[in-house]
Design a protein around this motif. Structure first.
Motif, PDB file in Angstrom:
ATOM      1  N   MET A   1       0.856  -1.169   0.000  1.00 34.91           N
ATOM      2  CA  MET A   1       0.000   0.000   0.000  1.00 34.91           C
ATOM      3  C   MET A   1       0.906   1.237   0.000  1.00 34.91           C
ATOM      4  SD  MET A   1      -2.721   1.113   2.884  1.00 34.91           S
ATOM      5  CE  MET A   1      -4.385   1.046   2.390  1.00 34.91           C
ATOM      6  N   GLN A   2       0.969   1.909  -1.116  1.00 37.71           N
ATOM      7  CA  GLN A   2       1.854   3.064  -1.281  1.00 37.71           C
ATOM      8  C   GLN A   2       1.546   4.180  -0.291  1.00 37.71           C
ATOM      9  OE1 GLN A   2       4.559   3.412  -3.219  1.00 37.71           O
ATOM     10  NE2 GLN A   2       4.851   5.448  -2.383  1.00 37.71           N
ATOM     11  N   ILE A   3       0.274   4.390  -0.005  1.00 43.29           N
ATOM     12  CA  ILE A   3      -0.111   5.479   0.897  1.00 43.29           C
ATOM     13  C   ILE A   3       0.442   5.256   2.305  1.00 43.29           C
ATOM     14  CG2 ILE A   3      -2.356   4.568   1.621  1.00 43.29           C
ATOM     15  CD1 ILE A   3      -3.370   7.498   1.178  1.00 43.29           C
ATOM     16  N   ALA A   4       0.493   4.010   2.742  1.00 43.70           N
ATOM     17  CA  ALA A   4       1.038   3.697   4.067  1.00 43.70           C
ATOM     18  C   ALA A   4       2.529   4.018   4.122  1.00 43.70           C
ATOM     19  CB  ALA A   4       0.787   2.240   4.421  1.00 43.70           C
ATOM     20  N   ALA A   5       3.233   3.737   3.050  1.00 41.56           N
ATOM     21  CA  ALA A   5       4.662   4.053   2.999  1.00 41.56           C
ATOM     22  C   ALA A   5       4.894   5.558   2.976  1.00 41.56           C
ATOM     23  CB  ALA A   5       5.297   3.401   1.784  1.00 41.56           C
ATOM     24  N   THR A   6       4.034   6.286   2.290  1.00 39.48           N
ATOM     25  CA  THR A   6       4.173   7.737   2.182  1.00 39.48           C
ATOM     26  C   THR A   6       4.052   8.427   3.529  1.00 39.48           C
ATOM     27  OG1 THR A   6       3.293   7.704  -0.065  1.00 39.48           O
ATOM     28  CG2 THR A   6       3.208   9.808   1.103  1.00 39.48           C
ATOM     29  N   TYR A   7       3.107   7.993   4.362  1.00 43.43           N
ATOM     30  CA  TYR A   7       2.849   8.651   5.643  1.00 43.43           C
ATOM     31  C   TYR A   7       3.450   7.916   6.841  1.00 43.43           C
ATOM     32  CZ  TYR A   7      -0.314  11.682   3.143  1.00 43.43           C
ATOM     33  OH  TYR A   7      -0.831  12.603   2.272  1.00 43.43           O
ATOM     34  N   ALA A   8       4.244   6.896   6.607  1.00 45.50           N
ATOM     35  CA  ALA A   8       4.796   6.094   7.697  1.00 45.50           C
ATOM     36  C   ALA A   8       5.689   6.930   8.615  1.00 45.50           C
ATOM     37  CB  ALA A   8       5.587   4.922   7.143  1.00 45.50           C
ATOM     38  N   PRO A   9       5.502   6.773   9.926  1.00 45.41           N
ATOM     39  CA  PRO A   9       6.368   7.480  10.875  1.00 45.41           C
ATOM     40  C   PRO A   9       7.719   6.773  10.987  1.00 45.41           C
ATOM     41  CG  PRO A   9       4.840   6.085  12.049  1.00 45.41           C
ATOM     42  CD  PRO A   9       4.478   5.988  10.590  1.00 45.41           C
TER      43      PRO A   9
ATOM     44  N   PRO B   1      12.764  -6.486  13.003  1.00 44.13           N
ATOM     45  CA  PRO B   1      11.970  -5.289  13.302  1.00 44.13           C
ATOM     46  C   PRO B   1      10.844  -5.133  12.270  1.00 44.13           C
ATOM     47  CG  PRO B   1      14.304  -4.749  13.098  1.00 44.13           C
ATOM     48  CD  PRO B   1      14.133  -6.167  12.687  1.00 44.13           C
ATOM     49  N   THR B   2       9.633  -4.925  12.757  1.00 45.03           N
ATOM     50  CA  THR B   2       8.475  -4.882  11.879  1.00 45.03           C
ATOM     51  C   THR B   2       7.520  -3.770  12.297  1.00 45.03           C
ATOM     52  OG1 THR B   2       8.637  -7.286  11.637  1.00 45.03           O
ATOM     53  CG2 THR B   2       6.580  -6.266  10.929  1.00 45.03           C
ATOM     54  N   ILE B   3       7.022  -3.022  11.332  1.00 47.84           N
ATOM     55  CA  ILE B   3       5.982  -2.032  11.579  1.00 47.84           C
ATOM     56  C   ILE B   3       4.718  -2.524  10.870  1.00 47.84           C
ATOM     57  CG2 ILE B   3       5.213   0.340  11.219  1.00 47.84           C
ATOM     58  CD1 ILE B   3       8.155   1.177  11.191  1.00 47.84           C
ATOM     59  N   PHE B   4       3.640  -2.638  11.623  1.00 51.59           N
ATOM     60  CA  PHE B   4       2.359  -3.053  11.064  1.00 51.59           C
ATOM     61  C   PHE B   4       1.527  -1.810  10.767  1.00 51.59           C
ATOM     62  CE2 PHE B   4       3.810  -6.557  13.629  1.00 51.59           C
ATOM     63  CZ  PHE B   4       3.543  -7.660  12.834  1.00 51.59           C
ATOM     64  N   TYR B   5       0.695  -1.903   9.758  1.00 50.16           N
ATOM     65  CA  TYR B   5      -0.208  -0.790   9.464  1.00 50.16           C
ATOM     66  C   TYR B   5      -1.567  -1.341   9.039  1.00 50.16           C
ATOM     67  CZ  TYR B   5       0.697  -1.695   4.539  1.00 50.16           C
ATOM     68  OH  TYR B   5       0.810  -2.287   3.309  1.00 50.16           O
ATOM     69  N   ARG B   6      -2.576  -0.527   9.244  1.00 50.38           N
ATOM     70  CA  ARG B   6      -3.918  -0.874   8.790  1.00 50.38           C
ATOM     71  C   ARG B   6      -4.691   0.415   8.545  1.00 50.38           C
ATOM     72  NH1 ARG B   6      -7.786  -0.187  12.714  1.00 50.38           N
ATOM     73  NH2 ARG B   6      -7.021  -0.061  14.835  1.00 50.38           N
TER      74      ARG B   6
ATOM     75  N   GLY C   1       1.234   2.473  19.327  1.00 53.62           N
ATOM     76  CA  GLY C   1       0.499   2.775  18.112  1.00 53.62           C
ATOM     77  C   GLY C   1       0.650   4.237  17.753  1.00 53.62           C
ATOM     78  N   PHE C   2       0.505   4.523  16.482  1.00 54.07           N
ATOM     79  CA  PHE C   2       0.605   5.884  15.979  1.00 54.07           C
ATOM     80  C   PHE C   2      -0.469   6.057  14.917  1.00 54.07           C
ATOM     81  CE2 PHE C   2       2.238   9.099  13.054  1.00 54.07           C
ATOM     82  CZ  PHE C   2       2.554  10.114  13.935  1.00 54.07           C
ATOM     83  N   LEU C   3      -1.299   7.092  15.043  1.00 51.12           N
ATOM     84  CA  LEU C   3      -2.383   7.352  14.098  1.00 51.12           C
ATOM     85  C   LEU C   3      -2.051   8.540  13.207  1.00 51.12           C
ATOM     86  CD1 LEU C   3      -5.500   7.216  16.464  1.00 51.12           C
ATOM     87  CD2 LEU C   3      -4.720   5.433  14.917  1.00 51.12           C
ATOM     88  N   VAL C   4      -2.296   8.381  11.919  1.00 49.74           N
ATOM     89  CA  VAL C   4      -2.255   9.505  10.994  1.00 49.74           C
ATOM     90  C   VAL C   4      -3.716   9.776  10.654  1.00 49.74           C
ATOM     91  CG1 VAL C   4      -1.521  10.362   8.750  1.00 49.74           C
ATOM     92  CG2 VAL C   4      -0.012   8.869  10.080  1.00 49.74           C
ATOM     93  N   PHE C   5      -4.201  10.919  11.071  1.00 50.74           N
ATOM     94  CA  PHE C   5      -5.623  11.242  10.994  1.00 50.74           C
ATOM     95  C   PHE C   5      -5.848  12.393  10.035  1.00 50.74           C
ATOM     96  CE2 PHE C   5      -8.803  14.278  12.546  1.00 50.74           C
ATOM     97  CZ  PHE C   5      -9.948  13.508  12.440  1.00 50.74           C
ATOM     98  N   GLY C   6      -6.939  12.337   9.306  1.00 52.89           N
ATOM     99  CA  GLY C   6      -7.298  13.488   8.496  1.00 52.89           C
ATOM    100  C   GLY C   6      -7.657  13.124   7.083  1.00 52.89           C
ATOM    101  N   ASP C   7      -7.949  14.155   6.324  1.00 51.31           N
ATOM    102  CA  ASP C   7      -8.329  13.913   4.946  1.00 51.31           C
ATOM    103  C   ASP C   7      -7.224  14.302   3.965  1.00 51.31           C
ATOM    104  OD1 ASP C   7     -10.524  16.795   4.401  1.00 51.31           O
ATOM    105  OD2 ASP C   7      -8.503  16.636   5.195  1.00 51.31           O
ATOM    106  N   ALA C   8      -6.012  14.487   4.466  1.00 53.50           N
ATOM    107  CA  ALA C   8      -4.897  14.866   3.592  1.00 53.50           C
ATOM    108  C   ALA C   8      -4.618  13.810   2.540  1.00 53.50           C
ATOM    109  CB  ALA C   8      -3.639  15.113   4.419  1.00 53.50           C
ATOM    110  N   PHE C   9      -4.889  12.545   2.854  1.00 57.20           N
ATOM    111  CA  PHE C   9      -4.597  11.487   1.908  1.00 57.20           C
ATOM    112  C   PHE C   9      -5.869  10.914   1.262  1.00 57.20           C
ATOM    113  CE2 PHE C   9      -4.370   9.945   6.271  1.00 57.20           C
ATOM    114  CZ  PHE C   9      -5.352   8.965   6.290  1.00 57.20           C
ATOM    115  N   CYS C  10      -6.982  11.619   1.393  1.00 56.58           N
ATOM    116  CA  CYS C  10      -8.234  11.188   0.758  1.00 56.58           C
ATOM    117  C   CYS C  10      -8.225  11.529  -0.726  1.00 56.58           C
ATOM    118  CB  CYS C  10      -9.441  11.891   1.378  1.00 56.58           C
ATOM    119  SG  CYS C  10      -9.936  11.229   2.928  1.00 56.58           S
ATOM    120  N   VAL C  11      -8.740  10.612  -1.502  1.00 53.69           N
ATOM    121  CA  VAL C  11      -8.929  10.877  -2.929  1.00 53.69           C
ATOM    122  C   VAL C  11     -10.341  11.411  -3.093  1.00 53.69           C
ATOM    123  CG1 VAL C  11      -9.032   9.857  -5.223  1.00 53.69           C
ATOM    124  CG2 VAL C  11      -7.358   9.032  -3.548  1.00 53.69           C
ATOM    125  N   ARG C  12     -10.473  12.585  -3.649  1.00 53.72           N
ATOM    126  CA  ARG C  12     -11.801  13.204  -3.814  1.00 53.72           C
ATOM    127  C   ARG C  12     -12.126  13.381  -5.275  1.00 53.72           C
ATOM    128  NH1 ARG C  12     -13.711  14.927   1.225  1.00 53.72           N
ATOM    129  NH2 ARG C  12     -12.033  15.159   2.675  1.00 53.72           N
TER     130      ARG C  12
END
Length: 97
Positions: free
Chosen positions: A1-9, A41-46, A86-97
């Protein structure tokens, strides 16, 4: 998932012992005790979501696991086997409209 890599902390952890190393959790068998392999070392995302002010927003949820949480004192009820952050990236910055 490219978007997860883009915003990954980037997780920067002060390492004082092997308990402070990020790893891959596993359960070797049904009756086994879970463990965290710090050699991997592993980072999980969902993808998650939240409802705020009448609108649904997407969230990217990142999680890391540690082998244990060391006690910070005699009455530290959060100490013990396994720990996660856990770390949350929240918002509509990565929404496709």
């Amino acid at each position: 998932m490219q978007i997860a890599a883009t915003y990954a902390p980037v997780f920067r952890v002060r390492t004082e012992s092997s308990s402070d190393k990020i790893g891959m959790p596993s359960l070797p068998s049904r009756d086994a005790i879970s463990r965290v392999d710090v050699r991997t070392p592993t980072i999980f995302y969902r993808l998650g979501h939240t409802f705020f002010d009448g609108t649904w927003y997407p969230q990217l949820v990142y999680s890391v696991w540690f082998p244990e949480r060391r006690a910070s004192g005699a009455f530290d009820i959060l100490a013990g086997h396994l720990d996660a952050r856990g770390f949350l990236v929240f918002g509509d910055a990565f929404c496709v409209r």
